[in-house]
Design a protein around this motif. Structure first.
Motif, PDB file in Angstrom:
ATOM      1  N   PRO A  27       0.807  -1.228   0.000  1.00 33.39           N
ATOM      2  CA  PRO A  27       0.000   0.000   0.000  1.00 33.39           C
ATOM      3  C   PRO A  27       0.837   1.275   0.000  1.00 33.39           C
ATOM      4  O   PRO A  27       0.411   2.301  -0.544  1.00 33.39           O
ATOM      5  CB  PRO A  27      -0.824  -0.132   1.285  1.00 33.39           C
ATOM      6  CG  PRO A  27      -0.971  -1.606   1.474  1.00 33.39           C
ATOM      7  CD  PRO A  27       0.345  -2.176   1.036  1.00 33.39           C
ATOM      8  N   ASP A  28       2.031   1.224   0.580  1.00 37.29           N
ATOM      9  CA  ASP A  28       2.887   2.410   0.621  1.00 37.29           C
ATOM     10  C   ASP A  28       3.424   2.790  -0.755  1.00 37.29           C
ATOM     11  O   ASP A  28       3.919   3.908  -0.944  1.00 37.29           O
ATOM     12  CB  ASP A  28       4.062   2.179   1.574  1.00 37.29           C
ATOM     13  CG  ASP A  28       3.626   2.085   3.026  1.00 37.29           C
ATOM     14  OD1 ASP A  28       2.545   2.624   3.344  1.00 37.29           O
ATOM     15  OD2 ASP A  28       4.348   1.461   3.827  1.00 37.29           O
ATOM     16  N   ASP A  31      -0.098   5.934  -4.469  1.00 38.02           N
ATOM     17  CA  ASP A  31      -0.608   7.222  -4.005  1.00 38.02           C
ATOM     18  C   ASP A  31      -2.109   7.142  -3.753  1.00 38.02           C
ATOM     19  O   ASP A  31      -2.840   6.444  -4.471  1.00 38.02           O
ATOM     20  CB  ASP A  31      -0.336   8.312  -5.045  1.00 38.02           C
ATOM     21  CG  ASP A  31       1.151   8.590  -5.212  1.00 38.02           C
ATOM     22  OD1 ASP A  31       1.895   8.389  -4.226  1.00 38.02           O
ATOM     23  OD2 ASP A  31       1.554   8.990  -6.319  1.00 38.02           O
ATOM     24  N   ALA A  32      -2.557   7.854  -2.755  1.00 36.71           N
ATOM     25  CA  ALA A  32      -3.989   7.904  -2.469  1.00 36.71           C
ATOM     26  C   ALA A  32      -4.721   8.618  -3.596  1.00 36.71           C
ATOM     27  O   ALA A  32      -4.176   9.516  -4.246  1.00 36.71           O
ATOM     28  CB  ALA A  32      -4.232   8.625  -1.147  1.00 36.71           C
ATOM     29  N   ALA A  33      -5.949   8.219  -3.833  1.00 37.00           N
ATOM     30  CA  ALA A  33      -6.751   8.857  -4.878  1.00 37.00           C
ATOM     31  C   ALA A  33      -7.046  10.301  -4.501  1.00 37.00           C
ATOM     32  O   ALA A  33      -7.224  10.631  -3.323  1.00 37.00           O
ATOM     33  CB  ALA A  33      -8.053   8.093  -5.071  1.00 37.00           C
ATOM     34  N   SER A  34      -7.091  11.162  -5.500  1.00 39.03           N
ATOM     35  CA  SER A  34      -7.374  12.580  -5.241  1.00 39.03           C
ATOM     36  C   SER A  34      -8.845  12.813  -4.937  1.00 39.03           C
ATOM     37  O   SER A  34      -9.225  13.846  -4.379  1.00 39.03           O
ATOM     38  CB  SER A  34      -6.968  13.418  -6.458  1.00 39.03           C
ATOM     39  OG  SER A  34      -7.669  12.986  -7.614  1.00 39.03           O
ATOM     40  N   ARG A 251      -6.044  -4.150   1.575  1.00 34.19           N
ATOM     41  CA  ARG A 251      -5.260  -2.975   1.172  1.00 34.19           C
ATOM     42  C   ARG A 251      -4.160  -3.374   0.199  1.00 34.19           C
ATOM     43  O   ARG A 251      -3.891  -2.680  -0.782  1.00 34.19           O
ATOM     44  CB  ARG A 251      -4.657  -2.285   2.398  1.00 34.19           C
ATOM     45  CG  ARG A 251      -5.667  -1.596   3.293  1.00 34.19           C
ATOM     46  CD  ARG A 251      -4.971  -0.810   4.396  1.00 34.19           C
ATOM     47  NE  ARG A 251      -4.236   0.323   3.837  1.00 34.19           N
ATOM     48  CZ  ARG A 251      -3.011   0.675   4.202  1.00 34.19           C
ATOM     49  NH1 ARG A 251      -2.352  -0.045   5.114  1.00 34.19           N
ATOM     50  NH2 ARG A 251      -2.418   1.729   3.666  1.00 34.19           N
ATOM     51  N   ALA A 255      -3.835  -2.263  -3.716  1.00 36.50           N
ATOM     52  CA  ALA A 255      -2.590  -1.647  -4.191  1.00 36.50           C
ATOM     53  C   ALA A 255      -2.070  -2.371  -5.431  1.00 36.50           C
ATOM     54  O   ALA A 255      -1.593  -1.741  -6.387  1.00 36.50           O
ATOM     55  CB  ALA A 255      -1.535  -1.668  -3.084  1.00 36.50           C
TER      56      ALA A 255
END
Length: 257
Positions: A27-28, A31-34, A251, A255
């Motif tokens: 998961p790292d 990038d998280a979704a905007s 998660r 990813a």
């Protein structure tokens, strides 16, 4: 080799480097979704009859207990959805009922339909008449089925679930990865915007998950039609004792996707 892929002429192959790359993702690394988007849909379980008997599934009912929504019930539900602000009608049901569902077939015949796909076509037209965009999940289909149903659907879908041969699909009426991939490919060949995905926790390995995602990507790269990939967890129920995957597992799979 993907089970029954050769029988359906599905030539998906996996680059070992790509498999290893996905297996190394965490998961790292993503990038998280905007932002998040969603469609408001009204859910219409057209029939709970299904030719398959997957042990993890709580949707299907056995012969004699399966339901079938009437045209009147469909229209009423669509109007309730439209009044609530929905823009999409999600028609879902088990794969085309087999000869065990005599009551379902008799009811369809009484209404003037040869099979559930003929009925699906008409209820999709009802959805359009009520101002909603139909999205149908009718299970495995042929190119001819897609060619007809695309006339009345904004998009369609069927879960791949896995490319692995798992006990959850065992039995006399078993779904196979080759057949599922053939359906995803058939949708692409008929230019149908398509939703598919994988089911996590039905006995597949981490490598199976990676290969399943790569198979979806491969078919999308050929036909440019996969609009959404679902990563869904299995839930324990009275028919099976599969454990729900933990948050860390989900998660990581997301990813990878």
């Amino acid at each position: 080799m993907i089970p029954e892929a050769e029988e359906y002429g599905v030539d998906v192959e996996f680059d070992e480097r790509e498999v290893e790359r996905l297996l190394s993702v965490t998961p790292d690394d993503v990038d998280a979704a905007s932002g998040l988007t969603y469609a408001r849909n009204v859910f219409l379980p057209l029939t709970t009859a299904c030719r398959y008997t997957c042990t993890y599934c709580t949707f299907y009912d056995v012969p004699g207990q399966a339901s079938l929504m009437s045209p009147e019930n469909v229209r009423e539900t669509l109007r309730l959805g439209a009044d609530a602000g929905c823009t999409e009608a999600l028609f879902t049901f088990g794969d085309e009922p087999d000869e065990r569902y005599t009551e379902i077939h008799a009811r369809l015949d009484e209404w003037g339909y040869d099979d559930v796909l003929d009925y699906l076509y008409d209820v999709c037209e009802i959805a359009l008449d009520e101002g909603l965009l139909p999205h149908s999940n009718p299970g495995d289909l042929t190119e001819a089925d897609f060619a007809r149903l695309r006339e009345v659907n904004a998009s369609m879908g069927t879960m791949l679930e896995t490319t692995a041969d798992v006990d959850a699909h065992a039995g006399g009426r078993r779904k196979t990865p080759g057949q599922r991939l053939n359906t995803v490919r058939a949708a692409g060949r008929q230019n149908v915007p398509f939703t598919t995905g994988i089911l996590v926790g039905i006995g597949e390995s981490w490598r199976d998950r990676a290969e399943s995602l790569l198979a979806i990507r491969d078919l999308h790269e050929r036909h440019d039609h996969v609009q959404e990939v679902i990563v869904q967890n299995v839930v324990p129920n009275e028919r099976s004792d599969f454990e729900t995957p933990d948050l860390g597992t989900m998660r990581r799979v997301v990813a990878m996707a």
